[in-house]
Design a protein around this motif. Structure first.
Motif, short mmCIF file in Angstrom:
data_model
loop_
_atom_site.label_atom_id
_atom_site.label_comp_id
_atom_site.label_asym_id
_atom_site.label_seq_id
_atom_site.Cartn_x
_atom_site.Cartn_y
_atom_site.Cartn_z
N ASN A 192 -50.37 -19.17 6.41
CA ASN A 192 -51.60 -19.90 5.75
C ASN A 192 -52.04 -18.72 4.74
O ASN A 192 -52.89 -17.46 5.73
N ARG A 231 -55.14 -19.09 3.88
CA ARG A 231 -56.39 -18.64 4.05
C ARG A 231 -57.05 -19.01 5.43
O ARG A 231 -57.95 -18.58 6.11
N THR A 278 -55.88 -19.10 8.70
CA THR A 278 -55.41 -19.83 9.55
C THR A 278 -54.00 -18.54 10.32
O THR A 278 -53.38 -18.42 9.29
N ILE A 279 -53.80 -19.81 11.53
CA ILE A 279 -52.22 -19.08 11.64
C ILE A 279 -51.55 -20.02 11.38
O ILE A 279 -52.27 -21.29 10.22
N VAL A 305 -61.80 -28.76 13.14
CA VAL A 305 -62.14 -27.33 12.61
C VAL A 305 -61.42 -27.45 14.56
O VAL A 305 -61.81 -27.55 15.56
N PRO A 343 -60.77 -24.19 17.46
CA PRO A 343 -61.07 -22.93 17.15
C PRO A 343 -60.25 -22.52 18.39
O PRO A 343 -59.31 -23.79 19.44
N ALA A 344 -60.21 -20.87 18.63
CA ALA A 344 -58.21 -20.70 18.96
C ALA A 344 -58.73 -20.88 21.01
O ALA A 344 -57.98 -20.73 21.86
N SER A 374 -57.86 -27.99 6.31
CA SER A 374 -57.42 -27.40 7.68
C SER A 374 -57.90 -26.17 8.69
O SER A 374 -56.89 -25.12 7.48
N GLN A 375 -59.10 -25.80 8.91
CA GLN A 375 -59.65 -24.35 10.11
C GLN A 375 -58.04 -24.98 11.33
O GLN A 375 -59.23 -25.68 12.75
N ILE A 376 -57.44 -24.49 11.87
CA ILE A 376 -56.17 -24.90 12.99
C ILE A 376 -56.01 -23.04 13.48
O ILE A 376 -55.49 -22.39 12.52
N HIS A 377 -56.95 -22.35 14.22
CA HIS A 377 -56.87 -21.15 14.95
C HIS A 377 -55.96 -21.42 16.26
O HIS A 377 -55.20 -20.71 16.51
N HIS A 378 -55.68 -23.03 16.89
CA HIS A 378 -55.92 -23.00 18.13
C HIS A 378 -54.03 -22.97 18.20
O HIS A 378 -53.49 -23.59 17.24
#
Length: 371
Positions: free
Chosen positions: A19, A21, A23-24, A303, A305-306, A337-341
């Motif tokens: 990704n 951007r 993120t993961i 969003v 977060p991790a 999309s801001q996916i960190h988990h």
């Protein structure tokens, strides 16, 4: 498509899509169908097997098309190439790659024409048959034979953007509403649509592709560049010519169009566009409620977060699927999309599989039979 019950073995990750951007990466699970097939099921049948993701598109911008090298967007399995010194697109327009901006612009100060009535005299149409398609096929053989993703060639300058490249923005915008240029605009865009249909022929002849994407920004950060009526009258007939041609070859039509263009989505649908992710200044939730049965829209998740607690991750995943994966109206996970988990994707996949197993083809209403 026959439904396959969910099994835990599907959660084995076959690959991870990087990704860019920050993120993961996006995991690709061991689903009953590939991510690319799933995208096509979402577009053509309205009942995918699991929740699609915009990252399941493998965009293809080969250097054999001069526009891609001119604009610094070559992605074809070879080394990337950029030209701050300038490079000409297929119409001979010179583009300069601007490193600080990460993109290219037409060399300023010398537009090809001021008025669209000049197009027959000044435009020199490219001879695409003379390009080295065989050499490109050899270079991109592995890149386009992706076993998982939907391979989608991109035509970098769409209808309005092509006018901008030849006339500069102000003249192009004026041409769309000037009665004295109306006939010329239609003549030029009709010829341009024929060229793009010819490019589709080349892509389907030399590569395995699943769809086509045309890049045509229609708005600024705050508003569209033009009215819905103008788009319907001046652009829709020509886009429709290309979408119909693509559909006739079993391809879907994705449209890349930046800006705040909520008001123009009806024209996009009338033009036969199948999918659009857009930017997140658009109210995707509202647009999904209005047009989710007609257009596969990329909707950004909340969003994630991790450090989000596991129970909250599951709750957020279920809520997103419940809201945006309804009978006959799938969405896809939006590009921003801001996916960190790391577990959010797994929960989206699992719950979307379970939810979609409860849908039937009749739930989708009248199916689109283009696929």
């Amino acid at each position: 498509m026959q439904k396959v019950p969910f099994s835990e073995g599907e959660l084995k990750v076959r690959r991870v899509i990087p990704n860019p951007r920050g993120t993961i990466g996006v995991p690709v699970y061991s689903a009953p169908v590939t991510a690319g097939t799933n995208i096509k099921e979402a577009i053509f049948r309205k009942v995918p097997v699991f929740l699609p993701d915009f990252k399941h598109y493998q965009f293809f911008t080969p250097r054999v098309v001069p526009d891609n090298e001119a604009r610094g967007f070559v992605a074809d399995g070879g080394d990337p190439v950029r030209h701050p010194e300038g490079f000409k697109d297929m119409f001979g327009i010179n583009w300069l790659f601007i490193e600080v901006a990460g993109g290219a612009m037409v060399e300023p100060g010398n537009p090809l024409m001021q008025d669209m009535n000049e197009w027959k005299e000044k435009v020199r149409w490219p001879k695409i048959d003379s390009w080295d398609w065989e050499g490109q096929a050899a270079l991109s053989r592995e890149f386009v034979n992706d076993p998982e993703l939907a391979v989608v060639p991109v035509i970098m300058s769409g209808f309005f953007e092509r006018m901008i490249s030849m006339m500069d923005f102000e003249n192009a915008a004026l041409a769309l509403i000037d009665e004295d240029q109306e006939e010329a605009v239609h003549g030029f865009l009709d010829r341009l649509a024929d060229l793009y249909c010819g490019l589709i022929d080349k892509y389907t002849e030399y590569f395995h592709v699943d769809g086509i994407c045309i890049h045509d920004d229609w708005g600024s950060q705050r508003a569209p560049f033009f009215s819905l009526q103008t788009v319907r009258e001046m652009l829709v007939p020509h886009i429709r010519k290309v979408t119909d041609y693509a559909h006739g070859k079993g391809l879907f039509y994705d449209m890349h169009s930046c800006g705040q263009i909520e008001a123009l989505i009806p024209a996009m649908i009338e033009a036969g566009v199948d999918s659009w992710t857009g930017q997140d200044m658009n109210d995707k939730r509202k647009l999904y409620r209005q047009y989710g049965k007609e257009l596969l829209i990329g909707v950004e998740t909340p969003v994630i977060p991790a450090e989000m607690p596991e129970a909250e991750v599951e709750k957020a995943a279920r809520k997103f699927v419940d809201e945006f994966l309804n009978p006959g109206a799938p969405c896809m996970i939006g590009d921003r999309s801001q996916i960190h988990h790391p577990h959010f994707y797994e929960k989206l996949y699992r719950y979307s599989r379970e939810r979609l197993l409860g849908f039937s083809q009749s739930d989708a209403g009248e199916c689109n039979d283009r696929g």
